[in-house]
Design a protein around this motif. Sequence first.
Motif, PDB file in Angstrom:
ATOM      1  N   VAL A 135      34.246  61.880  50.788  1.00 20.65           N
ATOM      2  CA  VAL A 135      35.203  60.834  50.377  1.00 20.65           C
ATOM      3  C   VAL A 135      35.841  61.182  49.029  1.00 20.65           C
ATOM      4  O   VAL A 135      37.066  61.142  48.892  1.00 20.65           O
ATOM      5  CB  VAL A 135      34.527  59.442  50.311  1.00 20.65           C
ATOM      6  CG1 VAL A 135      35.536  58.360  49.941  1.00 20.65           C
ATOM      7  CG2 VAL A 135      33.854  59.107  51.640  1.00 20.65           C
ATOM      8  N   LEU A 136      34.999  61.531  48.052  1.00 16.75           N
ATOM      9  CA  LEU A 136      35.493  61.816  46.704  1.00 16.75           C
ATOM     10  C   LEU A 136      34.929  63.144  46.206  1.00 16.75           C
ATOM     11  O   LEU A 136      34.122  63.177  45.268  1.00 16.75           O
ATOM     12  CB  LEU A 136      35.080  60.680  45.745  1.00 16.75           C
ATOM     13  CG  LEU A 136      35.465  59.256  46.146  1.00 16.75           C
ATOM     14  CD1 LEU A 136      34.811  58.228  45.221  1.00 16.75           C
ATOM     15  CD2 LEU A 136      36.981  59.085  46.129  1.00 16.75           C
ATOM     16  N   PRO A 137      35.328  64.257  46.831  1.00 17.56           N
ATOM     17  CA  PRO A 137      34.721  65.542  46.453  1.00 17.56           C
ATOM     18  C   PRO A 137      34.988  65.935  45.001  1.00 17.56           C
ATOM     19  O   PRO A 137      34.251  66.735  44.435  1.00 17.56           O
ATOM     20  CB  PRO A 137      35.352  66.550  47.429  1.00 17.56           C
ATOM     21  CG  PRO A 137      36.530  65.853  48.011  1.00 17.56           C
ATOM     22  CD  PRO A 137      36.288  64.400  47.940  1.00 17.56           C
ATOM     23  N   SER A 138      36.021  65.353  44.381  1.00 17.83           N
ATOM     24  CA  SER A 138      36.239  65.717  42.983  1.00 17.83           C
ATOM     25  C   SER A 138      35.753  64.642  42.014  1.00 17.83           C
ATOM     26  O   SER A 138      36.223  64.577  40.875  1.00 17.83           O
ATOM     27  CB  SER A 138      37.719  66.046  42.753  1.00 17.83           C
ATOM     28  OG  SER A 138      38.516  64.984  43.234  1.00 17.83           O
ATOM     29  N   ALA A 139      34.773  63.848  42.441  1.00 18.72           N
ATOM     30  CA  ALA A 139      34.188  62.825  41.567  1.00 18.72           C
ATOM     31  C   ALA A 139      33.655  63.474  40.290  1.00 18.72           C
ATOM     32  O   ALA A 139      33.213  64.621  40.305  1.00 18.72           O
ATOM     33  CB  ALA A 139      33.055  62.109  42.296  1.00 18.72           C
ATOM     34  N   ASP A 140      33.690  62.722  39.183  1.00 17.63           N
ATOM     35  CA  ASP A 140      33.243  63.262  37.896  1.00 17.63           C
ATOM     36  C   ASP A 140      31.726  63.385  37.833  1.00 17.63           C
ATOM     37  O   ASP A 140      31.185  64.294  37.212  1.00 17.63           O
ATOM     38  CB  ASP A 140      33.695  62.320  36.764  1.00 17.63           C
ATOM     39  CG  ASP A 140      35.195  62.150  36.759  1.00 17.63           C
ATOM     40  OD1 ASP A 140      35.882  63.131  36.454  1.00 17.63           O
ATOM     41  OD2 ASP A 140      35.678  61.042  37.099  1.00 17.63           O
ATOM     42  N   VAL A 141      31.037  62.432  38.442  1.00 16.92           N
ATOM     43  CA  VAL A 141      29.571  62.425  38.421  1.00 16.92           C
ATOM     44  C   VAL A 141      29.097  62.261  39.858  1.00 16.92           C
ATOM     45  O   VAL A 141      29.604  61.403  40.588  1.00 16.92           O
ATOM     46  CB  VAL A 141      29.032  61.241  37.559  1.00 16.92           C
ATOM     47  CG1 VAL A 141      27.508  61.193  37.579  1.00 16.92           C
ATOM     48  CG2 VAL A 141      29.553  61.330  36.141  1.00 16.92           C
ATOM     49  N   LYS A 142      28.151  63.109  40.274  1.00 15.74           N
ATOM     50  CA  LYS A 142      27.619  63.034  41.641  1.00 15.74           C
ATOM     51  C   LYS A 142      26.096  62.970  41.588  1.00 15.74           C
ATOM     52  O   LYS A 142      25.463  63.865  41.016  1.00 15.74           O
ATOM     53  CB  LYS A 142      28.041  64.268  42.445  1.00 15.74           C
ATOM     54  CG  LYS A 142      29.533  64.409  42.649  1.00 15.74           C
ATOM     55  CD  LYS A 142      29.833  65.630  43.487  1.00 15.74           C
ATOM     56  CE  LYS A 142      31.324  65.740  43.789  1.00 15.74           C
ATOM     57  NZ  LYS A 142      31.628  66.886  44.654  1.00 15.74           N
ATOM     58  N   ILE A 143      25.564  61.941  42.177  1.00 11.79           N
ATOM     59  CA  ILE A 143      24.107  61.757  42.149  1.00 11.79           C
ATOM     60  C   ILE A 143      23.591  61.578  43.574  1.00 11.79           C
ATOM     61  O   ILE A 143      24.177  60.825  44.363  1.00 11.79           O
ATOM     62  CB  ILE A 143      23.733  60.519  41.292  1.00 11.79           C
ATOM     63  CG1 ILE A 143      24.156  60.754  39.834  1.00 11.79           C
ATOM     64  CG2 ILE A 143      22.230  60.226  41.371  1.00 11.79           C
ATOM     65  CD1 ILE A 143      24.080  59.521  38.961  1.00 11.79           C
ATOM     66  N   PHE A 144      22.504  62.278  43.897  1.00 13.00           N
ATOM     67  CA  PHE A 144      21.846  62.080  45.195  1.00 13.00           C
ATOM     68  C   PHE A 144      20.552  61.340  44.908  1.00 13.00           C
ATOM     69  O   PHE A 144      19.625  61.870  44.306  1.00 13.00           O
ATOM     70  CB  PHE A 144      21.577  63.419  45.876  1.00 13.00           C
ATOM     71  CG  PHE A 144      21.185  63.270  47.322  1.00 13.00           C
ATOM     72  CD1 PHE A 144      22.159  63.088  48.298  1.00 13.00           C
ATOM     73  CD2 PHE A 144      19.856  63.295  47.709  1.00 13.00           C
ATOM     74  CE1 PHE A 144      21.807  62.941  49.645  1.00 13.00           C
ATOM     75  CE2 PHE A 144      19.493  63.144  49.053  1.00 13.00           C
ATOM     76  CZ  PHE A 144      20.475  62.967  50.020  1.00 13.00           C
ATOM     77  N   LEU A 145      20.536  60.081  45.305  1.00 12.62           N
ATOM     78  CA  LEU A 145      19.421  59.196  44.974  1.00 12.62           C
ATOM     79  C   LEU A 145      18.452  59.115  46.145  1.00 12.62           C
ATOM     80  O   LEU A 145      18.845  58.797  47.262  1.00 12.62           O
ATOM     81  CB  LEU A 145      19.994  57.800  44.705  1.00 12.62           C
ATOM     82  CG  LEU A 145      19.146  56.832  43.918  1.00 12.62           C
ATOM     83  CD1 LEU A 145      19.171  57.203  42.440  1.00 12.62           C
ATOM     84  CD2 LEU A 145      19.663  55.418  44.091  1.00 12.62           C
ATOM     85  N   ALA A 195      26.342  70.200  47.106  1.00 12.39           N
ATOM     86  CA  ALA A 195      25.846  71.338  46.328  1.00 12.39           C
ATOM     87  C   ALA A 195      25.902  71.046  44.825  1.00 12.39           C
ATOM     88  O   ALA A 195      25.046  71.494  44.064  1.00 12.39           O
ATOM     89  CB  ALA A 195      26.666  72.572  46.665  1.00 12.39           C
ATOM     90  N   ASP A 196      26.892  70.268  44.411  1.00 16.13           N
ATOM     91  CA  ASP A 196      27.052  69.995  42.979  1.00 16.13           C
ATOM     92  C   ASP A 196      26.558  68.606  42.577  1.00 16.13           C
ATOM     93  O   ASP A 196      26.894  68.107  41.503  1.00 16.13           O
ATOM     94  CB  ASP A 196      28.521  70.181  42.568  1.00 16.13           C
ATOM     95  CG  ASP A 196      29.487  69.361  43.419  1.00 16.13           C
ATOM     96  OD1 ASP A 196      29.027  68.755  44.417  1.00 16.13           O
ATOM     97  OD2 ASP A 196      30.675  69.303  43.082  1.00 16.13           O
ATOM     98  N   ALA A 197      25.733  67.981  43.431  1.00 13.54           N
ATOM     99  CA  ALA A 197      25.181  66.662  43.073  1.00 13.54           C
ATOM    100  C   ALA A 197      23.813  66.839  42.431  1.00 13.54           C
ATOM    101  O   ALA A 197      23.077  67.763  42.759  1.00 13.54           O
ATOM    102  CB  ALA A 197      25.053  65.794  44.322  1.00 13.54           C
ATOM    103  N   GLU A 198      23.500  65.938  41.530  1.00 15.26           N
ATOM    104  CA  GLU A 198      22.202  65.991  40.873  1.00 15.26           C
ATOM    105  C   GLU A 198      21.208  65.126  41.624  1.00 15.26           C
ATOM    106  O   GLU A 198      21.500  63.979  41.950  1.00 15.26           O
ATOM    107  CB  GLU A 198      22.350  65.503  39.433  1.00 15.26           C
ATOM    108  CG  GLU A 198      21.161  65.872  38.597  1.00 15.26           C
ATOM    109  CD  GLU A 198      21.311  65.419  37.147  1.00 15.26           C
ATOM    110  OE1 GLU A 198      20.284  65.197  36.508  1.00 15.26           O
ATOM    111  OE2 GLU A 198      22.462  65.289  36.687  1.00 15.26           O
TER     112      GLU A 198
END
Length: 220
Positions: A135-145, A195-198
């Motif tokens: 949905v938002l691949p260029s989001a500034d912050v990505k978190i996998f909770l 891949a780039d989510a924390e």
Amino acid sequence: MARKLVVAIDGPAGAGKSTVAQLAAKELGYTYIDTGAMYRAVAWKAIKAGRPVTDEQILAAVSDIAVRLHYDGKVTQVFVDDEEVTGEIRTPEVSAVVSQVARLGPVREKMVEQQRHMAEAGGVLMDGRDIATHVLPSADVKIFLTASLEERAKRRWKEMREKGYDMTLEELEADIMRRDKADSEREISPLVQAADAELLDTTGMDIAAVVRAIVERCGR
Ligand code: DC
């Protein structure tokens, strides 16, 4: 004033996403967008046409649906065709069919278009399954909770008990496992950590600590 970010939070069922995302959004002064509520809204409308719910019924429901989320800085109200369904989309009946709804292409296309539109202005915190990946691949912050299955089932059990549903821990664990499997194995936009989510594993953390961790990742 700090730049208004776009924050994407994904994760499996029962990870506590909506609880902590809502509180983090409030602290950041951002709009909270609960995308799971949108798929639940479609499921709710499809169920109204009778059960068992067929794909045809779901496609008919989504073809002319108007889903509206209203976040007042505290809670999110959900409207379907101007009828408030906030409580009704959280029933076990809706949870039972929502994965069937969320796997259909036309449903996802319509919801994703609306979600992208809602994020355009920035200052949003959106949670779901495919926010960071699709949905938002260029989001500034990505978190996998996430959290352990046992802990997620326990959290859901408490929540359901508070709402007056009499479900066992085993039933909820089975429901969560079934949904995780369906959401992770579906063809279109499956649940997967970007891949780039924390990764944020909240097992053993209380709500305040998780909220703090999210807000910190947003630079506050
Ligand atoms: O977060 P939730 O449990 O309310 O979500 C309900 C269902 O919707 C969930 O089983 C998967 C689906 N969903 C999805 O496919 N994509 C999203 N962005 C959000 C939810």
